[in-house]
Design an enzyme around this catalytic site. Structure first.
Site, PDB file in Angstrom:
ATOM      1  N   LYS A 122       5.311  -0.066   0.239  1.00 17.55           N
ATOM      2  CA  LYS A 122       5.856   1.024   1.060  1.00 17.55           C
ATOM      3  C   LYS A 122       7.275   1.410   0.653  1.00 17.55           C
ATOM      4  O   LYS A 122       7.588   2.589   0.479  1.00 17.55           O
ATOM      5  CB  LYS A 122       5.851   0.620   2.543  1.00 17.55           C
ATOM      6  CG  LYS A 122       4.472   0.428   3.138  1.00 17.55           C
ATOM      7  CD  LYS A 122       4.536   0.117   4.622  1.00 17.55           C
ATOM      8  CE  LYS A 122       5.102  -1.244   4.934  1.00 17.55           C
ATOM      9  NZ  LYS A 122       4.230  -2.348   4.488  1.00 17.55           N
ATOM     10  N   THR A 123       8.141   0.414   0.533  1.00 19.81           N
ATOM     11  CA  THR A 123       9.542   0.703   0.215  1.00 19.81           C
ATOM     12  C   THR A 123       9.670   1.351  -1.157  1.00 19.81           C
ATOM     13  O   THR A 123      10.401   2.337  -1.334  1.00 19.81           O
ATOM     14  CB  THR A 123      10.379  -0.585   0.276  1.00 19.81           C
ATOM     15  OG1 THR A 123      10.370  -1.079   1.628  1.00 19.81           O
ATOM     16  CG2 THR A 123      11.816  -0.338  -0.150  1.00 19.81           C
ATOM     17  N   GLU A 166       8.757   5.006   5.932  1.00 24.67           N
ATOM     18  CA  GLU A 166       7.736   3.974   5.863  1.00 24.67           C
ATOM     19  C   GLU A 166       7.032   3.887   7.211  1.00 24.67           C
ATOM     20  O   GLU A 166       7.605   4.197   8.251  1.00 24.67           O
ATOM     21  CB  GLU A 166       8.362   2.621   5.529  1.00 24.67           C
ATOM     22  CG  GLU A 166       8.963   2.557   4.161  1.00 24.67           C
ATOM     23  CD  GLU A 166       9.527   1.180   3.838  1.00 24.67           C
ATOM     24  OE1 GLU A 166       8.977   0.175   4.347  1.00 24.67           O
ATOM     25  OE2 GLU A 166      10.511   1.100   3.097  1.00 24.67           O
TER      26      GLU A 166
END
Length: 460
Positions: A122-123, A166
């Protein structure tokens, strides 16, 4: 649930304001002229930035922090009902909402809200898309779960058109959101202190996809087992990315790696070559992260040079295969990987990075995850040349479930990998100084505080 009127700024108090997500939300509200206060256990770089921005922060959590001028209290999933501030707010009749509920309300103020979800990646994917958008001067508002140097931290407050964040599945936080576009990178068994099993995980991701409005956009990895189950029957546009060109709108071919393990590949759209992409971060897993970012960029009207430039500029966030330095010819890398799939991906990337032998210094994160995925952890870690284990980082847990890092060490050693377990960071540091040699690659790995080992060795 209390609903904020963003045209009428109020006083909002954050319990645990120093968290990576909470601090970002506090910045957004402060930028909109809200009065912001908060509490945390200790001062940090994030809380110092908030103080400089005009937030009032105290470093204790007591009932006295809840003053009569507070209009709303925000708390995270980690805060228990017995927390003195939360209890005091409820007793005083002050409205309370979760971090996820606040994030969901914030994103309703933007024309387009892009949510990036998945067990891992996600990051990185949020950051890749951020770099593309920044290169095209789209002025996005960004909330990312890591420190990204190009935006000076974990938050960027931009214009009202585009919000990118996110979306974490833990405690079903992402079901409080209001996305127009979603990315689902992968779905693995994780957070098993909350989800019952992988099917429970998948059920939540299906509910997440159902949040999209009619004609909303879902970008999903076609390598996810039975990915269609997540999106079938929904009145949305589905775009697939993945390893198989036959079932993916976006895929990659002719992948090669440079001396730093960063990939160059041919970008395929519906099986046809349309571009050549070079990444600034290592590993084959980042090829697939970049495909998701590219698909989102295309849907937002960005193609060609903007995509290429943004992806090349992205050289990583802190704690994602981050080079910390060198000592005695040993390269020290730090990585946040704490799930078997993430570990496998990071170690696979390391194989293409300059090294003599790979030392993985791993700190397991939570007893529930370690016990549930013990065999998978052992298999993933066994691909390193040497494994050094620290004690399990308990995080929010108090029950050790009858396991320890010693249990995991036995499993890895049984697979034939040189494995060592030490109960203290000091003992780990001494062992590494005595055994790592010129040319070795040392990776500290985990979601706890294992980064301190590499930094101590480097004198940072």
């Amino acid at each position: 649930m209390y609903h904020i009127n963003f045209n009428n700024p109020i006083h909002v108090h954050f319990i645990g304001i120093g968290g990576i997500s909470m601090s970002g939300l506090a910045h957004i509200l402060r930028d909109k002229n809200f009065t912001v206060s908060g509490s945390d256990a200790a001062e940090s770089a994030l809380t110092k930035e908030l103080t400089a921005a005009g937030c009032h922060i105290v470093y204790s959590q007591t009932a006295d922090n809840i003053t009569s001028d507070i209009d709303l209290v925000v708390y995270t999933a980690a805060i228990r009902d017995t927390n003195p501030e939360l209890s005091a707010a409820r007793a005083a009749g002050i409205p309370t909402i979760t971090r996820a509920e606040l994030l969901g309300q914030i994103m309703t103020n933007y024309k387009t809200a892009v949510n990036i979800a998945g067990t891992h990646g996600k990051t990185t994917t949020t950051s890749m898309l951020t770099e593309i958008l920044m290169d095209e001067k789209k002025n996005p508002t960004i909330s990312v779960g890591g420190m990204l140097d190009s935006i000076g931290g974990n938050i960027r407050v931009g214009g009202p058109e585009l919000f990118v964040t996110e979306a974490c599945e833990y405690t079903n936080s992402f079901l409080s959101f209001f996305p127009n576009m979603e990315i689902i990178l992968n779905i693995e068994a994780d957070h098993l202190d909350f989800f019952k099993d992988i099917e429970d995980n998948r059920h939540s991701f299906r509910k997440f996809a159902e949040l999209l409005p009619e004609n909303g956009i879902l970008i999903i990895n076609s390598d996810i087992h039975d990915y269609k189950e997540i999106c079938d029957g929904l009145p949305i546009k589905v775009i697939t990315v993945g390893s198989d060109p036959a079932k993916s709108h976006y895929s990659a071919s002719d992948v090669t790696f440079n001396e730093n393990a960063c990939a160059t590949y041919t970008l395929l759209e519906d099986g046809k070559a349309i571009d050549t992409i070079t990444l600034g971060v290592p590993g084959i897993h980042n090829v697939y992260n970049s495909l998701a970012a590219i698909a989102a960029a295309h849907e937002l009207g960005i193609r060609g040079e903007g995509v290429r430039n943004g992806l090349l500029k992205f050289t990583g966030t802190h704690r994602r295969f981050e080079k910390k330095g060198m000592i005695g010819g040993v390269t020290v890398i730090d990585d946040y990987a704490h799930h078997p799939q993430e570990i496998a991906a990071t170690l696979a990337a390391a194989k293409n990075y300059p090294h003599r032998e790979i030392w993985c210094v791993f700190q397991p994160h939570t007893y529930t995850r370690t016990k549930a995925l013990m065999e998978d952890f052992a298999k993933a870690l066994s691909t390193a040349d040497h494994v050094v284990l620290a004690d399990i980082y308990a995080a929010r847990e108090t029950d050790n479930l009858g396991i320890s890092s010693g249990t995991l060490a036995e499993k890895i050693a049984a697979l034939g990998t040189d494995t060592h377990y030490f109960p203290s960071f000091d003992a780990i540091e001494t062992f590494l100084l005595e055994n790592c040699v010129n040319g070795d690659l040392l990776i500290t790995m985990g979601a706890g505080d294992i980064v301190k080992v590499g930094e101590k060795l480097l004198g940072q």
